[in-house]
Scaffold this motif. Structure first.
Motif, PDB file in Angstrom:
ATOM      1  N   ALA A   1      28.150  94.181  14.350  1.00 27.06           N
ATOM      2  CA  ALA A   1      29.123  94.543  15.049  1.00 27.06           C
ATOM      3  C   ALA A   1      29.772  95.914  14.375  1.00 27.06           C
ATOM      4  O   ALA A   1      29.454  96.101  13.006  1.00 27.06           O
TER       5      ALA A   1
ATOM      6  N   ASP B   1      30.811  78.094  16.066  1.00 31.17           N
ATOM      7  CA  ASP B   1      30.680  78.925  17.183  1.00 31.17           C
ATOM      8  C   ASP B   1      32.161  79.554  17.240  1.00 31.17           C
ATOM      9  O   ASP B   1      33.182  78.824  17.244  1.00 31.17           O
ATOM     10  N   PRO B   2      32.286  80.768  17.371  1.00 27.66           N
ATOM     11  CA  PRO B   2      31.329  81.812  17.751  1.00 27.66           C
ATOM     12  C   PRO B   2      31.067  82.521  16.346  1.00 27.66           C
ATOM     13  O   PRO B   2      30.520  83.697  16.455  1.00 27.66           O
ATOM     14  N   VAL B   3      31.397  82.067  15.132  1.00 24.70           N
ATOM     15  CA  VAL B   3      30.725  82.662  13.889  1.00 24.70           C
ATOM     16  C   VAL B   3      29.660  81.676  13.218  1.00 24.70           C
ATOM     17  O   VAL B   3      29.570  80.384  13.366  1.00 24.70           O
TER      18      VAL B   3
ATOM     19  N   TRP C   1      26.736  81.935   9.722  1.00 23.52           N
ATOM     20  CA  TRP C   1      26.314  82.484   8.300  1.00 23.52           C
ATOM     21  C   TRP C   1      25.050  82.118   8.139  1.00 23.52           C
ATOM     22  O   TRP C   1      24.454  81.036   8.268  1.00 23.52           O
TER      23      TRP C   1
ATOM     24  N   VAL D   1      26.836  87.130   7.515  1.00 28.80           N
ATOM     25  CA  VAL D   1      27.787  86.402   8.623  1.00 28.80           C
ATOM     26  C   VAL D   1      27.690  87.322   9.925  1.00 28.80           C
ATOM     27  O   VAL D   1      27.646  88.533  10.141  1.00 28.80           O
ATOM     28  N   PHE D   2      27.379  86.375  10.979  1.00 23.30           N
ATOM     29  CA  PHE D   2      27.192  87.020  12.095  1.00 23.30           C
ATOM     30  C   PHE D   2      28.504  86.254  13.138  1.00 23.30           C
ATOM     31  O   PHE D   2      28.937  85.348  12.795  1.00 23.30           O
ATOM     32  N   VAL D   3      28.783  87.262  14.105  1.00 23.77           N
ATOM     33  CA  VAL D   3      29.641  86.768  15.055  1.00 23.77           C
ATOM     34  C   VAL D   3      29.160  86.811  16.772  1.00 23.77           C
ATOM     35  O   VAL D   3      28.410  87.936  16.767  1.00 23.77           O
ATOM     36  N   LEU D   4      29.321  86.098  17.501  1.00 22.45           N
ATOM     37  CA  LEU D   4      28.791  86.084  18.720  1.00 22.45           C
ATOM     38  C   LEU D   4      29.514  86.647  19.616  1.00 22.45           C
ATOM     39  O   LEU D   4      30.757  86.525  19.815  1.00 22.45           O
ATOM     40  N   ASP D   5      29.159  87.962  20.395  1.00 20.69           N
ATOM     41  CA  ASP D   5      29.657  88.476  21.388  1.00 20.69           C
ATOM     42  C   ASP D   5      29.071  88.586  22.647  1.00 20.69           C
ATOM     43  O   ASP D   5      28.120  87.921  22.972  1.00 20.69           O
TER      44      ASP D   5
ATOM     45  N   TRP E   1      24.249  87.903  18.799  1.00 16.82           N
ATOM     46  CA  TRP E   1      24.879  87.603  17.297  1.00 16.82           C
ATOM     47  C   TRP E   1      24.845  88.987  16.628  1.00 16.82           C
ATOM     48  O   TRP E   1      23.607  89.551  16.561  1.00 16.82           O
TER      49      TRP E   1
ATOM     50  N   VAL F   1      28.504  90.835  10.952  1.00 11.17           N
ATOM     51  CA  VAL F   1      29.693  91.368  10.416  1.00 11.17           C
ATOM     52  C   VAL F   1      30.135  91.553   8.888  1.00 11.17           C
ATOM     53  O   VAL F   1      30.799  92.158   8.424  1.00 11.17           O
TER      54      VAL F   1
END
Length: 159
Positions: A51, A99-101, A103, A129-133, A137, A140
């Motif tokens: 991101a 969801d939406p995070v 790790w 750590v990942f965030v779903l957009d 994924w 971040v």
């Protein structure tokens, strides 16, 4: 067919577990793409993993925090510019999803080339750590710290 209440609940629970596993697999795939980009020293692929907002952050072993995409990107560019060869073996990989995070915790076994041309291996513990957009994924946060092992005990020494 039409299920009774009990069958419906069991079916929903199984479906939830299936979707949880599928989501975890997506996150592990995003994690793998990150390490592949790093191994290939491919800045474009690296940028696609992240991101790219002001709230991303990265901590390399021993380094200061890099915050915001501009600082994080500069850090990766410097690493790639100064790395001739790097290979990652990822061990103990575990994905957790809220969801939406999500790790991933893992150990990076990193092989690179030392000053004298010899291969050097180091172990680094990492949290990604990942965030779903809307497009999947994206990382971040990457936080890596060296794994320090105690020296082996002398032969014949009792504990």
């Amino acid at each position: 067919g039409h299920e009774g209440a009990a069958g419906g609940r069991a079916g929903a629970a199984a479906e939830d577990e299936l979707s949880r596993d599928a989501i975890a697999a997506q996150v592990l795939d995003a994690n793998r793409r990150f390490y592949e980009a790093l191994e290939r020293l491919d800045m474009e692929a690296m940028e696609a993993c992240w991101a790219t907002g002001d709230d991303v952050a990265c901590l390399h072993p021993g380094g200061p925090w890099q915050r915001g995409w501009d600082e994080v990107r500069e850090g990766w560019e410097a690493i790639m510019a100064n790395t001739g060869y790097i290979e990652f073996e990822i061990a103990g990989e575990r994905a957790s999803v809220v969801d939406p995070v999500a790790w991933v915790t893992c150990v990076e076994r990193i092989t690179s080339v030392g000053q004298g041309g010899e291969h050097v291996t180091a172990e680094v513990a990492a949290t990604n750590v990942f965030v779903l957009d809307g497009s999947g994924w994206h990382m971040v946060l990457h936080h890596a710290s060296p794994v320090v092992r105690p020296a082996p005990a002398e032969e014949g020494q009792s504990n």
